[in-house]
Design a protein around this motif. Sequence first.
Motif, mmCIF file in Angstrom:
data_model
loop_
_atom_site.group_PDB
_atom_site.id
_atom_site.type_symbol
_atom_site.label_atom_id
_atom_site.label_comp_id
_atom_site.label_asym_id
_atom_site.label_seq_id
_atom_site.Cartn_x
_atom_site.Cartn_y
_atom_site.Cartn_z
ATOM 1 N N TRP A 92 0.831 -1.205 0.000
ATOM 2 C CA TRP A 92 0.000 0.000 0.000
ATOM 3 C C TRP A 92 0.864 1.252 0.000
ATOM 4 C CZ3 TRP A 92 -4.832 -0.721 3.642
ATOM 5 C CH2 TRP A 92 -5.507 -1.894 3.275
ATOM 6 N N ASN A 93 1.861 1.276 0.882
ATOM 7 C CA ASN A 93 2.740 2.441 0.962
ATOM 8 C C ASN A 93 3.546 2.621 -0.319
ATOM 9 O OD1 ASN A 93 2.949 3.927 3.790
ATOM 10 N ND2 ASN A 93 2.506 1.778 4.222
ATOM 11 N N ALA A 94 3.966 1.514 -0.915
ATOM 12 C CA ALA A 94 4.723 1.590 -2.170
ATOM 13 C C ALA A 94 3.873 2.170 -3.296
ATOM 14 C CB ALA A 94 5.238 0.209 -2.560
ATOM 15 N N ASN A 95 2.559 2.035 -3.174
ATOM 16 C CA ASN A 95 1.636 2.565 -4.181
ATOM 17 C C ASN A 95 0.992 3.878 -3.732
ATOM 18 O OD1 ASN A 95 1.472 0.562 -6.503
ATOM 19 N ND2 ASN A 95 1.255 -0.793 -4.736
ATOM 20 N N ASN A 96 1.729 4.600 -2.877
ATOM 21 C CA ASN A 96 1.340 5.948 -2.442
ATOM 22 C C ASN A 96 0.034 6.001 -1.669
ATOM 23 O OD1 ASN A 96 3.653 7.174 -3.705
ATOM 24 N ND2 ASN A 96 2.610 6.895 -5.679
ATOM 25 N N VAL A 97 -0.240 4.940 -0.904
ATOM 26 C CA VAL A 97 -1.369 4.938 0.030
ATOM 27 C C VAL A 97 -0.767 4.825 1.430
ATOM 28 C CG1 VAL A 97 -3.515 3.820 0.738
ATOM 29 C CG2 VAL A 97 -2.845 3.810 -1.673
ATOM 30 N N PRO A 98 -0.471 5.963 2.072
ATOM 31 C CA PRO A 98 0.241 5.931 3.356
ATOM 32 C C PRO A 98 -0.582 5.335 4.481
ATOM 33 C CG PRO A 98 -0.445 8.162 2.842
ATOM 34 C CD PRO A 98 -0.735 7.339 1.627
ATOM 35 N N PRO A 307 9.089 1.138 -0.877
ATOM 36 C CA PRO A 307 8.745 2.420 -0.248
ATOM 37 C C PRO A 307 10.019 3.218 0.022
ATOM 38 C CG PRO A 307 7.547 0.625 0.798
ATOM 39 C CD PRO A 307 8.556 -0.010 -0.113
#
Length: 320
Positions: A92-98, A307
């Motif tokens: 999720w974080n790697a796909n810009n969903v913090p 990330p």
Amino acid sequence: MSLVKKALFVGLSLCFSATSATASAQDTTKLAIGMSGWTGFAPLTLAQKAGFFKKHGLDVDIKFLPVKDRLLAYASGSLQCVATTIDSFIAWNANNVPVTQIFMLDASHGADGIAVRNDVNDIKELKGKTIAVETAGASPYFLLSYMMHKNGIKMSEIKTNTLSPQAAAQAFNAGQVDVAMSYEPYLSTVRENSTGGKILATTVEYPAIIDFVGCNPTWLKENPKAGHALVAAYSDALDMIKNNPKQAYTIMGAEVKQSAEQFEKSASFLTWKTKEDSRAYFKNDIIPFMKEATDILIDTKVIRKAPADLNALFDATYVN
């Protein structure tokens, strides 16, 4: 007391009660948590049903969603927190969903696994076979990737049939698929239905499923007490499981249509983690595991790049 004085007293009492109720409502933080019926998440259900969230000033709405829908709901702001695996938080974080992991829920020690027909005796024999598994980005897919990685098999050398953990177990038991990835409480149905199949490997041999609660970092900043309240309520649920297991297992089992005895058996394949466990994992283990998981996620094309900062994916202050 005169009628006038009595009326005045009653009016003041009602006014005080209304003010207190308003103040209490203002002190309550509302949030929605997304999760699945996975046994490891069940203490969150217990915290809700037993009133522990309310005790600590939280008004919690638990939403049962598949991991893909969980991501969409979280990204849209419908969820403030989610329960899922470390690998999912990385993706999720790697796909810009913090999302920030704040405490550890459980670690699987046999509660996730791969079911095969009796003539299969080694994971290497799965090359070229079709495996029923949840979509890429979900924990069963990551565990399958982890198992293949450890045995020198690329995901491109197998085929996948997308089924949820519950559907995969049902299809395997019905003889509709020959290989299936699943988890508790559904994996126990495979264990109990041994005719023509077996559990080839689990997280005992491949300890890759570790679950956390993660929350929106902006929401955490805006609600500084809420993270601590979540940890406190979860700790109360663990205390209830320890001190009143029959009632706790009954409540948690009812949510997934299991008896207390069935649920207790499925729970024996994992370990629910305390605040102290979270503290130790944050200190010693989370970064090494996230580095390994990131490599696998990139290799299997679940994510394109790591990330920017793995240390930004968790905040240990809520368990310290």
